[in-house]
Design an enzyme around this catalytic site. Structure first.
Site, PDB file in Angstrom:
ATOM      1  N   HIS A  67      50.002  14.837  18.943  1.00 37.30           N
ATOM      2  CA  HIS A  67      49.768  15.141  17.538  1.00 37.30           C
ATOM      3  C   HIS A  67      49.483  16.627  17.369  1.00 37.30           C
ATOM      4  O   HIS A  67      49.104  17.312  18.317  1.00 37.30           O
ATOM      5  CB  HIS A  67      48.592  14.327  16.994  1.00 37.30           C
ATOM      6  N   CYS A 185      37.540  17.146  18.022  1.00 36.61           N
ATOM      7  CA  CYS A 185      38.615  17.614  18.893  1.00 36.61           C
ATOM      8  C   CYS A 185      39.312  18.777  18.197  1.00 36.61           C
ATOM      9  O   CYS A 185      39.066  19.032  17.014  1.00 36.61           O
ATOM     10  CB  CYS A 185      39.600  16.495  19.220  1.00 36.61           C
TER      11      CYS A 185
END
Length: 667
Positions: A67, A185
Site C-alpha cells: 500500500h 505506521c
C-alpha cells in the site's frame, strides 16, 4: 467501500500473472489503471516499492498488503488478488495467498481513509479471511470486502479462548489489568489499524482492558487523560514518532515496531504486565525507541547521525530561505551600500527605495541570526525530543557568539541531545519527576553544554570554521572547478538522496557565514540540482520515441520541476533506467557545477531555481552553465538509450527487469 472495489479489481487467479510481489503489485495496479484510478503505472509502482522498502507488508496468516499514498492515484482504491501458490511479502510465517493492493491519493480525505482502516481491522478476523479464500467469483469476493455480503463463521475458524487468569499486580489487584496503546505506521493506512485490532482482540482473550489510540492518516483522537491515568501499562507499536508521548510517562512501557503489534500482541501484553509486576517504570523519553532515536531497527549509527543532522537542517532551511531572499531583495532595491546603512528605526524615508532596501536587508539579517541556534536546537530535538530544545538553542547561540558558525551549531546540537539523553537515563525519585522536563533537564543540560562550548571545544571549532571560510574565499583556478565538479556529481548521484542532501547542507551552512566563497558554492549546488529533471525533459522532447508514453508525460512536468530546483523530478526516469539516466545526469551536473564556479556566480537564496535568477551574481553566465549541463546530460542519455537493441516496452507490459530496477532505486 463499494466505490473503492469492484469485480474488475479482483483477480482470484493472481498466481497465473505473478510469482513475485513486484509482479503481483504490477498486475493489480494495471487493473486500477484500466479503470482510471491510477494515472501513471510506473510512478505508482515506484511509490509502492518505496513503501515496501521501508518495511515488508506481509502479515502472519497468509496476508500481503502492499500500500502507499501516491500523487498518481485519483481516488482511494483497493484491488484484491488470490494466489494458490503464494507470494512472498516478507511475513515470518511464509508466503501470502491473499493480497490487497491499497492505493490512496496523496491528499485522501478522512472518510475514505477511515473506510480503508476498517478493512485493515477486518483482516484480523479469521471468518473474513476464510470467506475470501472460499469465494468462487470475483463479484463474491468484491462484495465480501465491500461489506455487502457477511462472512459466515467457519467451523475451522479459531475461537478466542476464555479469559486466562493473570498474575495480579499491586496497582490493579481488584480489577482487570489496564493497558493503553498507541499504534502508527509510515502511511497510516493499514498496519496502524491492524495492530490496534490485534491488540484489542488479544486483550479480550487475556481478560485485559486495552484502549488503543490509532495515530493514522485519517487523524487521531487522543485517549481520555483519565483512561491514561488509570492504565497500568503502555504499549507503543509504531514506526513513526508517537505524538505527545509525554502523556504516557510514569508507567510500565513496551516499545516496539508496528508489525510486532500485529503479529505477537499476546507477547506484548504479557511483557508489559511482567514489567508492571516488577515495578519497571519508564520516564517520558527515558528510553527512546528506534524512531525517537531517528533510526529504524537495525540501522547503524551513521544512518541515525544523518537523520539527526537532517532534522536540524530541515527546520533551518525556512530561515535561510526567508533571510537570504530578503537580503538579496535588499541589495536589488538599495544596492550594496545597504549593508552599511544605519538602522531603519533611526533613518527611514518612505519614498526612498534605498530605505526599503535597507529595511529588507536588516530584516533578512535578523532572520539569519537564527540559523545556527535553530540548527543546533532541532538537531537536539531530533535526538531527545522537546527536552533537547533548550540546551540545543543555548548551545547554538553560544556557537554564534564565539564565531564557531555552522560547525559549532552542529557540535552544539549533538552535544545537547547526548546530554539530555544521558540525563533521562538516570533513575530519579518519584517526587522529582514532575519538575524534570521543566526545570531539572533544561538547567543541567544547558549548564553542561555551555561549559563545553565556552571552555572546551568552542575555540577549536571556531578556528576550524575560520580556516574553512578562508579556504573557500581563497579558492581560485583549477581548485574552484574541481570543487564545482564534486558538488555537481553529489547533487545528481542519488537525486535527492543522502549524498545530494550532504552537498545541499554544506551549501546552506555556508550561507550563515555570508562570504563570497559560500555564495559561489550555493549557486553551483542549486544549478547542478536543476540538471537531472531539465535534461530528462529535453531528452523526451527531442527524442520522444526512446521513451515510453508515461515518461514523455513525466517529461512535461520535469520542465517545471527542474526550473524550480526539484531534483527529485528525475526519479521516475532513473527508476526505469538507472544505468543510463544517473550517469548522464551526473555528467551534466558536473559540467554545470564547474562552469558556475568558474564563472564566479553567486547566490544568497537556498532555493527558488530559475525564479531567483534576478538575485544571482553573473546571472547570464549562470543560465549558460545550466543550459550547457542540460544539453550534455540530455545528449548522453539519448546516446545511451539509442544504443539499446530493444525499443521501450509498450505501456502495461509486464517488464520484470524494469520492476526490479524500480524497487532498487526507490529503496
Amino acid at each position: 467501500m463499494s466505490q473503492m472495489i469492484s469485480a474488475e479489481l479482483v483477480d482470484l487467479e493472481l498466481d497465473r500473472a505473478a510469482d513475485s510481489k513486484e509482479a503481483a503489485a504490477r498486475s493489480l495496479a494495471e487493473r486500477m489503471v484500466a479503470l482510471g484510478r491510477v494515472t501513471d503505472l510506473d510512478g505508482f509502482l515506484a511509490d509502492v516499492a518505496a513503501r515496501e522498502a521501508q518495511m515488508p507488508t506481509g502479515l502472519d496468516g497468509g496476508i500481503g498488503i502492499p500500500h502507499c499514498r501516491s500523487a498518481h492515484v485519483t481516488e482511494p482504491t483497493l484491488a484484491f488478488g488470490r494466489s494458490a501458490a503464494g507470494i512472498d511479502f516478507g511475513a515470518p510465517d511464509g508466503p501470502a495467498d491473499l493480497i490487497f493492493l491499497i492505493a490512496a491519493p496523496a491528499g485522501a480525505d478522512d472518510a475514505h481513509l477511515s473506510i480503508l482502516s476498517n478493512l485493515a481491522r477486518q483482516l484480523m478476523d479469521a471468518d473474513f479471511t476464510a470467506a475470501l479464500r472460499a469465494a468462487t467469483t470475483a463479484g463474491e469476493a468484491a462484495a465480501l470486502i465491500a461489506g455487502e455480503e457477511a462472512a459466515t463463521p467457519s467451523e475451522t475458524s479459531p475461537v478466542a479462548p476464555e479469559p486466562a487468569p493473570h498474575t495480579p499486580v499491586p496497582a490493579a489487584a481488584d480489577r482487570p489489568f489496564r493497558i493503553v496503546a498507541v499504534t502508527s505506521c509510515p502511511t497510516g493506512i493499514a498496519h496502524t489499524y491492524m495492530a490496534a485490532e490485534s491488540l484489542e482482540r488479544a486483550g479480550r482473550a487475556e481478560g485485559v482492558e486495552v484502549s488503543v489510540e490509532t495515530q493514522g492518516s485519517s487523524g487521531f483522537t487522543r485517549l481520555d487523560p483519565d483512561v491514561i491515568a488509570a492504565a497500568d501499562g503502555v504499549i507503543f507499536a509504531h514506526d513513526v514518532p508517537v505524538r505527545d508521548k509525554e502523556r504516557f510517562a510514569g508507567k510500565a512501557t513496551v516499545d516496539v515496531g508496528v508489525k510486532a503489534g500485529v503479529n505477537r500482541p499476546a507477547e506484548l501484553i504479557a511483557e508489559v504486565r511482567d514489567k508492571a509486576a516488577r515495578g519497571e517504570i519508564t520516564e517520558a523519553g527515558a528510553k527512546p525507541s528506534p524512531v525517537e532515536a531517528a533510526g529504524e531497527p537495525g540501522e547503524g549509527y551513521g544512518t541515525k547521525l544523518r537523520k539527526w543532522l537532517m532534522s536540524g537542517v530541515s527546520y533551518m532551511v525556512p530561515f535561510v530561505a526567508a533571510g537570504g531572499l530578503l537580503i538579496a531583495l535588499g541589495f536589488a532595491l538599495g544596492g550594496y551600500k545597504v549593508s552599511d546603512a544605519p538602522s531603519v528605526m533611526d533613518h527611514f524615508l518612505w519614498t526612498d527605495t534605498s530605505s526599503w532596501g535597507a529595511l529588507l536587508f536588516q530584516v533578512g539579517g535578523v532572520a539569519f541570526k537564527f540559523l545556527v541556534p535553530v540548527l543546533a536546537g532541532y538537531i537536539a530535538y531530533g535526538m531527545a525530543d522537546r527536552p533537547g530544545l533548550v540546551p540545543g538553542f543555548v548551545g547554538g547561540a553560544i556557537a554564534l557568539d564565539i564565531k564557531a558558525g555552522f560547525l559549532g551549531g552542529l557540535a552544539a546540537g549533538l552535544i545537547a541531545g547526548a546530554v539530555v539523553m544521558a540525563i533521562q537515563k538516570v533513575k530519579i525519585p518519584v517526587s522529582l519527576r514532575g519538575i524534570m522536563p521543566v526545570v531539572v533537564i533544561p538547567l543541567i543540560s544547558s549548564a553542561v553544554v555551555g561549559f563545553l562550548m565556552f571552555l572546551v571545544i568552542g575555540e577549536p571549532i571556531s578556528k576550524l570554521q575560520s580556516a574553512l571560510t578562508s579556504w573557500l574565499n581563497g579558492l581560485n583556478g583549477a581548485n574552484v572547478i574541481v570543487l564545482g565538479v564534486i558538488l555537481g556529481l553529489m547533487m545528481c548521484f542519488d537525486l535527492g538522496g543522502p549524498l545530494n542532501k550532504v552537498a545541499y547542507t554544506f551549501a546552506i551552512g555556508g550561507l550563515a557565514d555570508g562570504t563570497a566563497g559560500s555564495f559561489k558554492v550555493m549557486a553551483a549546488v542549486m544549478a547542478a540540482g536543476m540538471i537531472p529533471p531539465l535534461s530528462m525533459a529535453l531528452a523526451t522532447t527531442v527524442r520522444g520515441r526512446l521513451f515510453t508514453r508515461t515518461e514523455r508525460e513525466n517529461g512535461k512536468a520535469a520542465w517545471v520541476l527542474g526550473a524550480s530546483f526539484v531534483t527529485e523530478g528525475a526519479i521516475p526516469f532513473a527508476a526505469a533506467d538507472p544505468l543510463r539516466v544517473i550517469p548522464s545526469a551526473m555528467a551534466g551536473g558536473a559540467v554545470t557545477g564547474a562552469l558556475s564556479m568558474a564563472f564566479g556566480c553567486t547566490l544568497r537564496a537556498p532555493h527558488g531555481g530559475i525564479f531567483v535568477v534576478p538575485l544571482i551574481g553573473n546571472a547570464l553566465l549562470y543560465l549558460l552553465a545550466i543550459v550547457a549541463g542540460t544539453v550534455v546530460s540530455a545528449a548522453l542519455v539519448v546516446l545511451l538509450k539509442g544504443l539499446r537493441k530493444q525499443r521501450p516496452e509498450p505501456e502495461g507490459a509486464a517488464a520484470g527487469s524494469a520492476e526490479k530496477r524500480e524497487v532498487a532505486v526507490a529503496a
